[in-house]
Design an enzyme around this catalytic site. Structure first.
Site, short mmCIF file in Angstrom:
data_model
loop_
_atom_site.label_atom_id
_atom_site.label_comp_id
_atom_site.label_asym_id
_atom_site.label_seq_id
_atom_site.Cartn_x
_atom_site.Cartn_y
_atom_site.Cartn_z
N LEU A 10 0.83 -1.22 0.00
CA LEU A 10 0.00 0.00 0.00
C LEU A 10 0.86 1.26 0.00
CD1 LEU A 10 -2.80 -1.03 2.53
CD2 LEU A 10 -2.82 -1.19 0.03
N GLN A 12 4.04 3.93 -1.50
CA GLN A 12 4.17 4.71 -2.74
C GLN A 12 4.55 3.81 -3.92
OE1 GLN A 12 7.61 7.19 -3.20
NE2 GLN A 12 6.63 8.58 -4.65
N ILE A 35 0.89 -4.01 6.35
CA ILE A 35 0.56 -4.07 7.78
C ILE A 35 -0.83 -3.49 8.04
CG2 ILE A 35 1.65 -1.85 8.34
CD1 ILE A 35 2.74 -3.31 10.92
N ARG A 36 -1.27 -2.59 7.15
CA ARG A 36 -2.61 -2.01 7.33
C ARG A 36 -3.54 -2.50 6.23
NH1 ARG A 36 -2.21 2.98 3.98
NH2 ARG A 36 -0.08 2.87 3.20
N TYR A 143 18.57 4.67 8.69
CA TYR A 143 18.01 4.15 7.44
C TYR A 143 19.13 3.63 6.54
CZ TYR A 143 15.38 4.40 2.99
OH TYR A 143 14.77 4.13 1.79
#
Ligand code: AKB
Length: 317
Positions: A10, A12, A35-36, A143
């Site tokens: 979900l 970009q 995850i969502r 990161y």
């Protein structure tokens, strides 16, 4: 037709990649996971979807066992700016989550695994102009540290276990559908949303900060291109520099002003994101990708600006 699992579907890149993979291989072949839950009203999806938290090792194994994918595109990750605000969560998701995917892919004999890296895999001691494919990698962000580690894990799993892991060092990605979330390069997307509404934009990077960027259609072609490349031709395999353009905020503003002359950009520097951007290349040398699997970008700055403005204007009506 391979069966394909996409994590972070979900996000970009994930949302667009899922769409293109489904167009190429058929809806039922591509299992989207995130995850969502998807907002079905905004993005009706046409194929299977699984809720998947890659930090949950058991769940990762269950879903891979259930669907038996031949390929995985592992896109679930925290981006640079949010990672710097919550470094432990970034380590947990970007490293432990990825390790669960590597392990499950190995155990379930997945044929090909795509794990993206980033320009963030470089650091302040890297040559920042024409950054070579093979060079110093001492990133100073969490990161970046997670990206170098996953590059090394990809190489390790290939050499030690024969898991065909591939990847790209992606630059900032520009698109008009799903917004990016929490990156340092996000300004290059946000700015268009302000420009088409005739609102001034406040940029958090200095006007002279040069970074690599790429339009979404090129990014998708690059992901599919490296995954389709003939194995014998690949020397680098899992961490190819790929780029399409380099620009500064000032150059992007000037390119937008060719279409919207009244557009105004102010600058209010965010020290965190500025320091991250300063540690990244001004522009990468991506000749290894061009030689080893024929990478070629199609979208430069002026074409990207034109498409972004037209698409966002259309979406307003
Ligand atoms: C970010 O800004 O964090 C990402 C990236 C370059 O990896 N877009």
């Amino acid at each position: 037709m391979p069966k394909i699992l996409v994590t972070g579907a979900l996000g970009q890149i994930g949302s667009e990649l899922t769409r293109v993979l489904r167009e190429t291989y058929g809806d039922a072949q591509v299992i989207a996971s995130d995850i969502r839950l998807p907002d079905l009203a905004a993005h009706p999806h046409n194929g299977p979807f699984e809720t998947l938290d890659v930090m949950d090792e058991q769940q990762v194994h269950q879903i891979i066992e259930k669907h038996q994918p031949q390929q995985i595109y592992h896109l679930a990750a925290l981006l640079s700016a949010v990672a710097e605000r919550d470094p432990l969560r970034a380590w947990n998701l970007n490293i432990n989550g990825s390790l669960h995917i590597f392990e499950a892919a190995r155990k379930h004999q997945v044929e090909r695994l795509f794990v993206p890296s980033s320009i963030a895999a470089f650091g302040p001691t890297t040559p920042l102009d024409h950054t070579p494919q093979d060079t110093i990698q001492r990133p100073n962000t969490m990161y970046g540290i997670t990206k170098v580690t996953t590059e090394l894990l990809g190489e390790y799993y290939y050499k030690r276990f024969g898991l065909d892991c591939r990847g790209l060092r992606l630059p900032g990605v520009i698109s008009y559908t799903t917004p990016p979330g929490g990156g340092t390069t996000d300004y290059a997307v946000e700015i268009f949303h302000y420009a088409v509404r005739n609102q001034p934009y406040t940029c958090y990077l200095r006007p002279d900060t040069s970074l690599d960027m790429m339009y979404m259609a090129d990014t998708l072609r690059a992901c599919l291109g490296v995954m389709a490349a003939e194995s014998q031709r690949l020397i680098h395999r899992n961490a190819f520099n790929v780029t399409a353009m380099q620009f500064t905020p000032a150059q992007l503003v000037a390119a937008i002003q060719k279409h919207i002359p009244s557009f105004v950009c102010h600058y209010e520097i965010d020290p965190l994101r500025q320091s991250i951007a300063d540690s990244w290349p001004n522009g990468m040398d991506d000749s290894a990708a061009r030689q080893e699997w024929g990478w070629q970008h199609e979208y430069d700055l002026s074409r990207t600006v034109e498409i972004m403005i037209n698409a966002l204007r259309k979406a307003q009506h």
